[in-house]
Design a protein around this motif. Structure first.
Motif, mmCIF file in Angstrom:
data_model
loop_
_atom_site.group_PDB
_atom_site.id
_atom_site.type_symbol
_atom_site.label_atom_id
_atom_site.label_comp_id
_atom_site.label_asym_id
_atom_site.label_seq_id
_atom_site.Cartn_x
_atom_site.Cartn_y
_atom_site.Cartn_z
ATOM 1 N N ARG A 105 0.826 -1.211 0.000
ATOM 2 C CA ARG A 105 0.000 0.000 0.000
ATOM 3 C C ARG A 105 0.859 1.258 0.000
ATOM 4 N N ALA B 111 2.357 1.577 -3.454
ATOM 5 C CA ALA B 111 1.327 2.009 -4.404
ATOM 6 C C ALA B 111 0.991 3.483 -4.205
ATOM 7 N N CYS B 112 0.967 3.924 -2.957
ATOM 8 C CA CYS B 112 0.677 5.341 -2.673
ATOM 9 C C CYS B 112 1.768 6.239 -3.248
ATOM 10 N N ARG B 113 3.039 5.837 -3.076
ATOM 11 C CA ARG B 113 4.138 6.655 -3.593
ATOM 12 C C ARG B 113 4.111 6.689 -5.114
ATOM 13 N N SER C 52 1.465 6.314 -6.968
ATOM 14 C CA SER C 52 0.308 7.132 -7.348
ATOM 15 C C SER C 52 0.629 8.616 -7.269
ATOM 16 N N VAL C 53 1.333 9.019 -6.200
ATOM 17 C CA VAL C 53 1.719 10.432 -6.067
ATOM 18 C C VAL C 53 2.663 10.830 -7.197
ATOM 19 N N VAL D 279 2.930 9.433 -10.219
ATOM 20 C CA VAL D 279 2.171 9.510 -11.472
ATOM 21 C C VAL D 279 1.321 10.782 -11.502
ATOM 22 N N PHE D 280 0.710 11.123 -10.359
ATOM 23 C CA PHE D 280 -0.101 12.341 -10.286
ATOM 24 C C PHE D 280 0.755 13.574 -10.579
#
Length: 514
Positions: free
Chosen positions: A10, A13-15, A17-18, A20-21
């Motif tokens: 998790r 995945a959070c890192r 996602s950040v 990619v954002f």
């Protein structure tokens, strides 16, 4: 896979996602900036072309005025001076490629430069005769990319001529910036009354960004339209895009590294604080346990002290006899010494429990810790008439941990088991096993088991099913076992209860029989 794997996934995945954002935001910002730059360039170049074309159109009015004055003033039937001036104008102003002087009297022959057709002569004569004083703007018959300006000369009701300039619309907007030859750029020049455009270059479609302006010329209000088709490759050119994404990724990596470093520092400080709290809690728990074992301590010390007192009195009686043999005193004295050592060992164990532990983990024989726990709790088990069994291997079972903390964990589990079983019928079993994979310690009892409503939060602080319990024993035990690199969990919960502790062995090659 450990229980921490989902949390790690998790977090990763959070890192991602950040990251990619941030890339999407950077790409969007670059695209927006490129869009504004392209539209700004189109607007700026359109303004330059508009002013240039308007100035050129105004020059046509001046040329017509000059030619009209020459034609009216000349007495030459062939208008030689007029033709010379017209030729000079066409030489210096290539966009003007046709000049015609058409007499309003049909009997007279027109003169001029460029091709002259009866249709053109008719159009010029008709426009001049119908003129109200302003110039007439008309399409050039047979030449789609040209238009004509017609002026009556002189510009009065007694006009004698129709004066015409033929203008190449393409050259009217030439000699501008090379911007207009770039891919995707569109340019169009049309007559005010619509119809097919005089000039049309590049793509004009629904998705084309457009600007539309009428030339600032009273005589030639031509419609100038410009446009640009902006595609994804224009918004995100590969080199600036790659450099921007690399820069954002590098900045994110630096920020993430700094954040992780700060998080590790905070975690280290928090761990130090928790370790200090755990040490104080462990010490407080041991001191509390001492209070509960006060009666056991008194019972333990009563036996050796009573034996010592009896043996010393026996020695005194033997010494009071005149015929006493001193050899008879040796066994009594030896037994007295043994009892004194036993009392000293009991006191030493209790003293160790009451002292705060500052030692680090070390390799020790876990059987010794179990022996100390058995010695401490045997009086309590005997008082409640509960059977207390310790099943340990014959060989050493070495683990790396804090020996006093391991004693405290086992002590908590065994004492809880003793308090859970019924007097005179209860049984508590402590089983130690070692295999190639590690060490397993089970503490089992035949009590009523764990209540279902607290099983899921059994190791949460302040969770207890005893009215006088603090709910800290199991939570503290879990922390101490995890600090030793092991695990503690509820193996069975009824009938009876079994808590299991697993630890890494310091001699895993030795496999002992249970």
């Amino acid at each position: 896979m450990t229980s921490h794997s989902p949390l790690i996934f998790r977090s990763l995945a959070c890192r991602i996602s950040v990251w990619v954002f941030l890339l999407l935001v950077a790409g969007g910002a670059l695209a927006a900036w490129q869009y504004r730059s392209l539209v700004g360039a189109l607007e700026q170049e359109t303004d330059v072309l508009y002013r240039l074309s308007s100035q050129r159109a105004d020059q046509h009015d001046a040329h017509l005025t000059a030619l009209s004055a020459i034609a009216v003033a000349s007495d030459d039937v062939h208008q030689g001076l007029f033709l010379d001036v017209a030729a000079t104008i066409t030489q210096f102003y290539p966009r003007i490629d046709d000049v015609q002087l058409v007499p309003l009297d049909p009997r007279l022959e027109p003169v001029g430069l460029g091709p002259r057709t009866p249709e053109l002569v008719k159009i010029v004569r008709t426009a001049a005769m119908a003129s109200d004083g302003s110039l007439a703007l008309l399409a050039y018959p047979g030449r789609a990319d040209h238009y004509i300006l017609v002026k009556r000369s002189p510009n009065t009701a007694q006009a004698r001529y129709g004066l015409m300039l033929g203008i190449d619309a393409g050259k009217l907007i030439e000699e501008a910036s090379p911007f207009w030859s770039e891919r995707g750029v569109a340019l169009r020049l049309s007559m005010p009354d619509g119809g097919p455009p005089l000039v049309s270059r590049g793509p004009f479609s629904v998705d084309t960004v457009r600007f539309s302006r009428v030339l600032a010329s009273a005589s030639q209000p031509l419609l100038l339209e410009t446009g640009m088709r902006i595609g994804l490759s224009d918004l995100l050119p590969w080199l600036p895009t790659v450099l921007t994404l690399l820069l954002v990724s590098a900045a994110y990596a630096v920020v993430l590294a700094a954040w992780r470093q700060r998080a590790r520092a905070r975690a280290a400080v928090e761990q130090a604080r928790l370790s200090a709290l755990e040490s104080r809690l462990a010490h407080a728990s041991r001191v509390n346990a001492l209070g509960e074992m006060a009666s056991g301590l008194a019972h333990e010390l009563t036996q050796p002290l009573t034996a010592i007192l009896a043996q010393v009195q026996a020695c005194r009686r033997l010494l009071g006899r005149e015929e006493a043999d001193r050899q008879d005193l040796a066994p009594v004295v030896d037994d007295t010494i043994a009892q004194a050592k036993r009392a000293s060992a009991i006191l030493e164990r209790f003293r160790n429990w009451s002292r705060p532990q500052l030692e680090s983990a070390s390799v020790f024989d876990l059987r010794e810790a179990l022996g100390n726990v058995q010695a401490l709790l045997a009086p309590q088990a005997a008082a409640r008439k509960v059977r207390l069994d310790f099943d340990v291997p014959a060989s050493k079972v070495e683990v790396k941990a804090d020996s006093v903390e391991m004693e405290q964990v086992v002590f908590n589990l065994v004492r809880n088991a003793l308090e859970a079983v019924a007097p005179e019928q209860g049984r508590v079993a402590v089983t130690l096993k070692q295999s190639a994979s590690g060490v397993t310690l089970d503490v089992s009892d035949n009590g009523p088991g764990i209540a279902p409503e607290i099983r899921d939060r059994l190791f949460t602080p302040f969770t207890t099913n005893r009215p006088d319990g603090t709910g800290l024993g199991l939570a503290l035990s879990q922390r101490l076992i995890e600090r030793a690199g092991g695990e503690i969990f509820l193996a069975e919960a009824g009938p009876g209860t079994t808590f299991r502790i697993t630890l890494k062995s310091s001699n895993p090659s030795r496999k002992l029989a249970p």
